[in-house]
Scaffold this motif. Structure first.
Motif, PDB file in Angstrom:
ATOM      1  N   ARG A 140       0.846  -1.188   0.000  1.00 40.83           N
ATOM      2  CA  ARG A 140       0.000   0.000   0.000  1.00 40.83           C
ATOM      3  C   ARG A 140       0.892   1.252   0.000  1.00 40.83           C
ATOM      4  O   ARG A 140       2.023   1.219   0.473  1.00 40.83           O
ATOM      5  CB  ARG A 140      -0.902   0.034   1.229  1.00 40.83           C
ATOM      6  CG  ARG A 140      -1.896  -1.109   1.303  1.00 40.83           C
ATOM      7  CD  ARG A 140      -2.646  -1.072   2.607  1.00 40.83           C
ATOM      8  NE  ARG A 140      -3.526  -2.235   2.739  1.00 40.83           N
ATOM      9  CZ  ARG A 140      -4.182  -2.545   3.860  1.00 40.83           C
ATOM     10  NH1 ARG A 140      -4.033  -1.783   4.936  1.00 40.83           N
ATOM     11  NH2 ARG A 140      -4.972  -3.612   3.889  1.00 40.83           N
ATOM     12  N   THR A 146      -5.339   5.037  -2.375  1.00 40.50           N
ATOM     13  CA  THR A 146      -5.998   3.743  -2.293  1.00 40.50           C
ATOM     14  C   THR A 146      -5.423   2.751  -3.288  1.00 40.50           C
ATOM     15  O   THR A 146      -5.737   1.561  -3.223  1.00 40.50           O
ATOM     16  CB  THR A 146      -7.506   3.911  -2.559  1.00 40.50           C
ATOM     17  OG1 THR A 146      -7.690   4.506  -3.847  1.00 40.50           O
ATOM     18  CG2 THR A 146      -8.154   4.777  -1.486  1.00 40.50           C
ATOM     19  N   ALA A 147      -4.593   3.244  -4.220  1.00 36.62           N
ATOM     20  CA  ALA A 147      -4.045   2.354  -5.251  1.00 36.62           C
ATOM     21  C   ALA A 147      -2.550   2.582  -5.396  1.00 36.62           C
ATOM     22  O   ALA A 147      -2.018   3.659  -5.088  1.00 36.62           O
ATOM     23  CB  ALA A 147      -4.744   2.605  -6.590  1.00 36.62           C
TER      24      ALA A 147
END
Length: 436
Positions: free
Chosen positions: A95, A100-101
């Motif tokens: 992460r 979030t990506a």
């Protein structure tokens, strides 16, 4: 933890100018770890392992300390982030903090995260997690460039010490340190000492005037190092500081004169065999061209200043034997010559017109010729020429007067001869037949 460690390894030993013994040197108070530096034979010594073992056992990269949890990567290359303590076959999730990506194009290979063609935008904090989402490792990625060859220049403001300064040729975006050493012609190797209050400079103290030096300025960051070798001699790099205490004063009853005095720069050694010579430049404030005088004295009298007009004066210095370069110009000093009370209004008008024409001249280069063409010697030469011309005129008049006087006198004598002498002379001139 150590900040830098240069050891006699095949890769890093070339950074300095010769094989050296190495010892552990305590860094300054603001540093968190010691510095391993070179030292000449005879100094307290420790084997290289004492330094390098201590530092390389920590998280180091090319001799520079890497804080825990930080990884450095080179811009434009593929960067791999590993997740320590896991097997290659283990399932790992990565992460990136704040998103979030993962970055586009990234891939997980055998538990490591690969970032292709890394750009500055990919810098940040990454974390790897197990199947259950538990945190396994966190790493802060910092991206930058390898060091470039630094730009280096050296200068000696006296014959006892010299300093070198440098700037980086590449903006690396990474923490950077410098190793600064020298070797003289006798083979002695030492440190060019850096002063924390003057970043980007180092000084060699007690240098030898007739010796040559090879400076090695090495730039180091967590990705690698690069260095510049520079050969210098004291005679070539000597450049005094500007003279100090410049004073300019008008001279009473001398409307075209200014007295200028100054002192040796305080950094120059007080030795009788290390003398300086000086050059003085001056101009009226409305003129852009400078007049220049060279002298070996600590004072000078300007003889062709403009009466009643403020003048700007500066002075610089150079080694008496012409070694090295002229110093920078000193700070400006200003003064105004006294006014000539005997000058007439017409003379003032003529001077003003001449000054206006001078102010319109486009020249910006220093002009060593005096600003005013008039000179006391020229006036004396004119007077002497006029005197010689008058002498010849008087001599010619005198000669002509004497010749006229002689002619008149001769003519007067002829008129005063006796009459019988004239008759006898006349009879003597007649033919005999005529006389009979």
């Amino acid at each position: 933890m150590a900040s830098l460690c240069f050891c006699s390894s095949p890769q890093l030993g070339q950074v300095l100018t010769s094989p050296l013994w190495w010892y552990l040197h305590e860094a300054s108070a603001h540093s968190q770890c010691p510095l391993c530096v070179g030292y000449s034979p005879g100094a307290p010594q420790l084997p290289p392992q004492a330094c390098c073992g201590m530092v390389w056992s920590a998280n180091t990269h090319l001799g520079m300390c890497v804080p825990p949890g930080v990884q450095y990567g080179q811009l434009g290359t593929d960067v791999t982030l590993s997740c320590p303590g896991i097997r290659a076959s283990s399932a790992v999730r990565w992460r990136r903090a704040g998103t979030t990506a993962l970055p586009e194009g990234s891939a997980i290979q055998q538990g490591s995260l690969v970032l292709p063609s890394a750009s500055q935008a990919l810098g940040g904090t990454y974390s790897c997690h197990g199947k259950d989402g538990s945190l396994l490792h966190t790493v802060s990625l910092r991206l930058g460039h390898l060091p470039g060859v630094p730009f280096v220049s050296c200068r000696a403001s006296d014959y006892e010490n010299f300093s070198c300064s440098w700037t980086s040729s590449v903006e690396t975006f990474l923490p950077t340190r410098y190793i600064t050493t020298y070797r003289n012609k006798n083979g002695h190797v030492g440190l060019c000492l850096q002063d924390p209050s003057r970043p980007g400079t180092c000084t060699v103290h007690r240098s030898e005037f007739w010796s040559s030096y090879r400076l090695n300025i090495t730039e180091v960051n967590p990705l690698g190092f690069s260095y510049r070798l520079l050969d210098v001699t004291m005679q070539a790099i000597i450049k005094p500081d500007p003279p100090e205490g410049l004073v300019v004063e008008p001279i009473p009853l001398a409307p075209r004169r200014l007295h200028v005095s100054w002192k040796y720069p305080s950094s120059w050694p007080k030795e009788p065999h290390f003398q300086l010579r000086f050059r003085l430049q001056y101009r009226p404030i409305i003129h852009r061209s400078w007049s220049v005088i060279e002298t070996v004295n600590l004072s000078e009298v300007i003889t062709d200043a403009f009466a009643g007009l403020e003048h700007v004066v500066q002075v610089s210095a150079k080694d008496f034997l012409d070694a090295g370069n002229w110093s920078e110009w000193s700070a400006e000093a200003r003064a105004t010559p006294v006014r000539d009370l005997a000058s007439t209004a017409s003379e003032e008008t003529t001077t003003d017109a001449r000054l206006e024409s001078l102010a319109e001249e486009p020249s910006q280069a220093p002009n060593p010729e005096p600003i005013n063409g008039s000179d006391p010697m020229e006036k004396m030469a004119v007077l002497v020429s006029l005197g010689i011309f008058a002498f010849f005129i008087l001599a010619a008049v005198l000669v002509i007067t004497i010749l006229i006087w002689l002619r008149v006198r001769k003519h007067g004598k002829d008129k005063t001869k006796p009459s019988f002498l004239v008759a006898a002379t006349h009879l003597k001139a007649l033919p005999k037949a005529q006389i009979l």
